[in-house]
Scaffold this motif. Structure first.
Motif, PDB file in Angstrom:
ATOM      1  N   ILE A 152      12.133  -9.426 -15.606  1.00  0.00           N
ATOM      2  CA  ILE A 152      11.439  -8.514 -14.692  1.00  0.00           C
ATOM      3  C   ILE A 152      12.408  -7.424 -14.205  1.00  0.00           C
ATOM      4  N   ARG A 153      13.642  -7.814 -13.943  1.00  0.00           N
ATOM      5  CA  ARG A 153      14.659  -6.833 -13.552  1.00  0.00           C
ATOM      6  C   ARG A 153      14.779  -5.751 -14.609  1.00  0.00           C
ATOM      7  N   THR A 154      14.967  -6.184 -15.869  1.00  0.00           N
ATOM      8  CA  THR A 154      15.198  -5.223 -16.948  1.00  0.00           C
ATOM      9  C   THR A 154      13.969  -4.341 -17.135  1.00  0.00           C
ATOM     10  N   GLU A 206      29.231  -8.318  -5.670  1.00  0.00           N
ATOM     11  CA  GLU A 206      29.467  -7.153  -6.531  1.00  0.00           C
ATOM     12  C   GLU A 206      29.506  -5.851  -5.714  1.00  0.00           C
ATOM     13  N   GLN A 207      29.624  -4.723  -6.431  1.00  0.00           N
ATOM     14  CA  GLN A 207      30.009  -3.474  -5.753  1.00  0.00           C
ATOM     15  C   GLN A 207      28.899  -2.434  -5.561  1.00  0.00           C
ATOM     16  N   GLN A 208      27.657  -2.877  -5.593  1.00  0.00           N
ATOM     17  CA  GLN A 208      26.548  -1.915  -5.453  1.00  0.00           C
ATOM     18  C   GLN A 208      26.730  -0.983  -4.243  1.00  0.00           C
ATOM     19  N   GLU A 249      23.111  -0.870 -11.473  1.00  0.00           N
ATOM     20  CA  GLU A 249      22.653  -2.225 -11.133  1.00  0.00           C
ATOM     21  C   GLU A 249      23.899  -3.074 -11.131  1.00  0.00           C
ATOM     22  N   THR A 250      24.564  -3.077  -9.982  1.00  0.00           N
ATOM     23  CA  THR A 250      25.827  -3.797  -9.831  1.00  0.00           C
ATOM     24  C   THR A 250      25.680  -4.707  -8.615  1.00  0.00           C
ATOM     25  N   MET A 251      24.622  -5.508  -8.649  1.00  0.00           N
ATOM     26  CA  MET A 251      24.344  -6.327  -7.467  1.00  0.00           C
ATOM     27  C   MET A 251      23.944  -7.744  -7.834  1.00  0.00           C
ATOM     28  N   THR A 286      22.382  -1.214 -21.506  1.00  0.00           N
ATOM     29  CA  THR A 286      21.070  -1.864 -21.683  1.00  0.00           C
ATOM     30  C   THR A 286      19.884  -1.088 -21.114  1.00  0.00           C
ATOM     31  N   LEU A 287      20.072  -0.524 -19.923  1.00  0.00           N
ATOM     32  CA  LEU A 287      18.920   0.049 -19.223  1.00  0.00           C
ATOM     33  C   LEU A 287      18.565   1.452 -19.703  1.00  0.00           C
ATOM     34  N   ILE A 288      19.478   2.085 -20.426  1.00  0.00           N
ATOM     35  CA  ILE A 288      19.201   3.482 -20.815  1.00  0.00           C
ATOM     36  C   ILE A 288      18.913   3.618 -22.315  1.00  0.00           C
ATOM     37  N   LEU A 336      23.667   9.919 -14.695  1.00  0.00           N
ATOM     38  CA  LEU A 336      24.917   9.161 -14.585  1.00  0.00           C
ATOM     39  C   LEU A 336      24.549   7.683 -14.473  1.00  0.00           C
ATOM     40  N   TYR A 337      25.083   6.880 -15.375  1.00  0.00           N
ATOM     41  CA  TYR A 337      24.804   5.436 -15.378  1.00  0.00           C
ATOM     42  C   TYR A 337      26.125   4.737 -15.054  1.00  0.00           C
ATOM     43  N   ALA A 338      26.209   4.198 -13.834  1.00  0.00           N
ATOM     44  CA  ALA A 338      27.463   3.595 -13.354  1.00  0.00           C
ATOM     45  C   ALA A 338      27.403   2.083 -13.532  1.00  0.00           C
ATOM     46  N   GLY A 339      28.203   1.554 -14.443  1.00  0.00           N
ATOM     47  CA  GLY A 339      28.199   0.118 -14.714  1.00  0.00           C
ATOM     48  C   GLY A 339      27.246  -0.196 -15.851  1.00  0.00           C
ATOM     49  N   THR A 340      27.615   0.255 -17.047  1.00  0.00           N
ATOM     50  CA  THR A 340      26.711   0.141 -18.208  1.00  0.00           C
ATOM     51  C   THR A 340      26.740  -1.237 -18.851  1.00  0.00           C
ATOM     52  N   GLY A 341      27.838  -2.003 -18.608  1.00  0.00           N
ATOM     53  CA  GLY A 341      28.037  -3.205 -19.411  1.00  0.00           C
ATOM     54  C   GLY A 341      28.336  -2.787 -20.847  1.00  0.00           C
ATOM     55  N   PRO A 342      28.385  -3.741 -21.787  1.00  0.00           N
ATOM     56  CA  PRO A 342      28.766  -3.393 -23.164  1.00  0.00           C
ATOM     57  C   PRO A 342      27.676  -2.657 -23.936  1.00  0.00           C
ATOM     58  N   LEU A 348      29.439   5.304 -17.358  1.00  0.00           N
ATOM     59  CA  LEU A 348      30.655   4.948 -16.630  1.00  0.00           C
ATOM     60  C   LEU A 348      30.776   3.431 -16.580  1.00  0.00           C
ATOM     61  N   GLU A 349      31.934   2.911 -16.963  1.00  0.00           N
ATOM     62  CA  GLU A 349      32.126   1.445 -16.940  1.00  0.00           C
ATOM     63  C   GLU A 349      33.592   1.168 -16.608  1.00  0.00           C
ATOM     64  N   ILE A 350      33.808   0.207 -15.709  1.00  0.00           N
ATOM     65  CA  ILE A 350      35.177  -0.095 -15.273  1.00  0.00           C
ATOM     66  C   ILE A 350      35.884  -1.103 -16.183  1.00  0.00           C
ATOM     67  N   ASN A 351      35.118  -2.034 -16.738  1.00  0.00           N
ATOM     68  CA  ASN A 351      35.722  -3.152 -17.474  1.00  0.00           C
ATOM     69  C   ASN A 351      36.178  -2.660 -18.860  1.00  0.00           C
ATOM     70  N   ASN A 386      36.101   4.143 -15.888  1.00  0.00           N
ATOM     71  CA  ASN A 386      36.586   4.455 -14.541  1.00  0.00           C
ATOM     72  C   ASN A 386      35.874   3.584 -13.512  1.00  0.00           C
ATOM     73  N   ASP A 387      36.394   3.640 -12.292  1.00  0.00           N
ATOM     74  CA  ASP A 387      35.836   2.857 -11.189  1.00  0.00           C
ATOM     75  C   ASP A 387      34.818   3.723 -10.436  1.00  0.00           C
ATOM     76  N   ALA A 388      33.565   3.298 -10.456  1.00  0.00           N
ATOM     77  CA  ALA A 388      32.499   4.101  -9.822  1.00  0.00           C
ATOM     78  C   ALA A 388      32.634   4.163  -8.298  1.00  0.00           C
ATOM     79  N   THR A 389      33.443   3.290  -7.702  1.00  0.00           N
ATOM     80  CA  THR A 389      33.623   3.380  -6.246  1.00  0.00           C
ATOM     81  C   THR A 389      34.606   4.489  -5.888  1.00  0.00           C
TER      82      THR A 389
HETATM   83  C1  LIG Z   1      25.375  -6.522 -13.431  1.00  0.00           C
HETATM   84  S1  LIG Z   1      26.174  -5.740 -14.809  1.00  0.00           S
HETATM   85  C2  LIG Z   1      24.838  -4.801 -15.456  1.00  0.00           C
HETATM   86  C3  LIG Z   1      25.005  -4.378 -16.876  1.00  0.00           C
HETATM   87  C4  LIG Z   1      23.900  -3.448 -17.398  1.00  0.00           C
HETATM   88  N1  LIG Z   1      23.940  -2.181 -16.698  1.00  0.00           N
HETATM   89  C5  LIG Z   1      22.529  -4.043 -17.194  1.00  0.00           C
HETATM   90  O1  LIG Z   1      21.877  -3.650 -16.233  1.00  0.00           O
HETATM   91  O2  LIG Z   1      22.124  -4.897 -17.965  1.00  0.00           O
HETATM   92  C6  LIG Z   1      27.159  -4.554 -13.957  1.00  0.00           C
HETATM   93  C7  LIG Z   1      28.126  -3.763 -14.800  1.00  0.00           C
HETATM   94  O3  LIG Z   1      28.737  -2.811 -13.934  1.00  0.00           O
HETATM   95  C8  LIG Z   1      30.123  -2.774 -14.151  1.00  0.00           C
HETATM   96  N2  LIG Z   1      30.774  -2.382 -12.896  1.00  0.00           N
HETATM   97  C9  LIG Z   1      30.888  -3.125 -11.777  1.00  0.00           C
HETATM   98  N3  LIG Z   1      31.589  -2.472 -10.835  1.00  0.00           N
HETATM   99  C10 LIG Z   1      31.902  -1.259 -11.369  1.00  0.00           C
HETATM  100  C11 LIG Z   1      32.613  -0.131 -10.884  1.00  0.00           C
HETATM  101  N4  LIG Z   1      33.159  -0.122  -9.672  1.00  0.00           N
HETATM  102  N5  LIG Z   1      32.726   0.939 -11.688  1.00  0.00           N
HETATM  103  C12 LIG Z   1      32.169   0.956 -12.939  1.00  0.00           C
HETATM  104  N6  LIG Z   1      31.518  -0.097 -13.458  1.00  0.00           N
HETATM  105  C13 LIG Z   1      31.370  -1.188 -12.683  1.00  0.00           C
HETATM  106  C14 LIG Z   1      30.486  -4.191 -14.559  1.00  0.00           C
HETATM  107  O4  LIG Z   1      31.718  -4.222 -15.244  1.00  0.00           O
HETATM  108  C15 LIG Z   1      29.281  -4.571 -15.403  1.00  0.00           C
HETATM  109  O5  LIG Z   1      29.465  -4.173 -16.724  1.00  0.00           O
END
Ligand SMILES: C[S@@+](CC[C@H](N)C(=O)[O-])C[C@H]1O[C@@H](n2cnc3c(N)ncnc32)[C@H](O)[C@@H]1O
Length: 337
Positions: free
Chosen positions: A73-75, A184-186, A175-177, A108-110, A99-105, A127-130, A156-159
């Motif tokens: 449902i989230r996705t 997490e860092q939402q 979606e970083t929550m 997924t959402l875009i 701008l999609y902050a926290g894409t994961g590998p 944008l992805e930090i990991n 980079n770090d979205a914060t």
């Molecule tokens: C909960 S996952 C969601 C992955 C994907 N966006 C999805 O919705 O399926 C959050 C992603 O955000 C990244 N992330 C968390 N904090 C971040 C930050 N400060 N800057 C950039 N990316 C960040 C994590 O490394 C992780 O890949």
């Protein structure tokens, strides 16, 4: 080109207005198989499972970030919400910037949306930090042959990320929550990005609300549904309106932000019908795309206190959201003597 069509076909279930659980679950499995196939890397290894611990919360390890797709449902609601925001913002004068902050590998959402819109009409900053997730993301984008699209990849770090004022995003997604905005860092991500853009940019989710809630007596844990929860008082909200009110003249200094303390008083007459106190999370992804109580792992209520029988007075709950290495809604519960 085959993969583009395949992603459009498989993800079409997310756009059906009626939810058919079986169809959705099948679509999600197929989408995941396609993404894992393109990615071609085992993420269930030590590097993939390690979360990144930061002083304002943690970023999920690659393996866990990839698993988020399975929260059906989230996705579904995020993809639909983003689609509706694109439709509201797209115009023929200049390309839309997402701008999609926290894409994961997998971003997924875009990905289901990229192929549904013309490459001339939208540009993307991913944008992805990991570093491990970022490396896989680069591979996925490259294998999908998206060279003709305007996509900027940023590790980079979205914060802390600085938005180029000449290239402001129209839509910002993150979606970083987890439920109750814990760990997490939402919040620091949205604070940083909200402080840098104009009022008309859309944030997805549009609104996240935390409330103190009550659970009706006489329901076993396994039977709990949304209707068994009662929302007593909203105690924290993440939205542009609440973080940066239009009448606020001074910009909030992000580094030292302190959120308002809230007090919830629940009278003993009301408490008689309930047996637990909880924190309720609700998400308005965009307009009518809302994730209600218990629909997703992100909105599972958190138990905080049993309510004793025959209380002599009111219960007082003091709450305050705090950003730290373990961000959360802090609470203190005072029971009557
Ligand atoms: C909960 S996952 C969601 C992955 C994907 N966006 C999805 O919705 O399926 C959050 C992603 O955000 C990244 N992330 C968390 N904090 C971040 C930050 N400060 N800057 C950039 N990316 C960040 C994590 O490394 C992780 O890949």
């Amino acid at each position: 080109m085959g993969l583009h069509k395949e992603i459009i076909r498989v993800t079409s279930a997310y756009f059906d207005d009626e939810i058919d659980s079986l169809k959705l679950s099948k679509a999600s499995k197929e989408y995941r198989i396609i993404l894992e196939g393109i990615c071609g890397t085992n993420m269930n290894i030590e590097d993939g499972r390690i979360d990144i611990e930061l002083d304002n919360g943690k970023a999920l390890g690659t393996y866990w970030a990839a698993l988020c797709l399975d929260d059906l449902i989230r996705t579904r609601k995020f993809i639909r919400g983003i689609n509706k925001a694109i439709k509201d913002k797209i115009n023929s004068k200049k390309p839309l910037h997402i701008l999609y902050a926290g894409t994961g590998p997998f971003a997924t959402l875009i990905l289901p949306l990229i192929f549904r819109y013309s490459k001339q009409n939208i540009k993307y900053t991913l944008l992805e930090i990991n570093p491990f997730s970022f490396q896989l993301l680069k591979n996925v984008i490259s294998k999908l042959k998206l060279d003709a699209y305007d996509i900027t990849l940023v590790n980079n770090d979205a914060t802390k990320y600085k938005i180029d004022s000449k290239n402001e995003p129209d839509i910002i997604i993150s979606e970083t929550m987890q439920t109750a905005l814990a760990k997490e860092q939402q919040v620091p991500i949205f604070l940083n990005l909200m402080s840098q853009v104009k009022k008309d940019s859309i944030f997805i989710p549009e609104k996240i609300a935390l409330s103190i809630g009550l659970v009706k007596k006489g329901t076993s844990i396994n039977e709990l549904q949304a209707k068994h929860y009662y929302k007593e008082k909203k105690v924290f909200e993440v939205s542009k309106e609440s973080m940066f009110p239009a009448n606020q003249t001074e910009r909030v200094t992000i580094k030292k932000i302190t959120f308002e303390k809230k007090q919830t008083v629940i009278k003993k007459e009301k408490l008689a019908k309930y047996n637990q106190l909880v924190i309720i999370t609700e998400i308005q992804v965009y307009k009518d795309e809302k994730i209600h109580i218990s629909e997703s792992g992100l909105t599972t209520p958190i138990f905080i206190q049993d309510i004793p029988d025959n209380l002599s007075g009111s219960i007082i709950i003091d709450t305050q959201y705090k950003i730290s290495s373990n961000p959360k809604l802090e609470y203190k519960i005072t029971l009557p003597n």
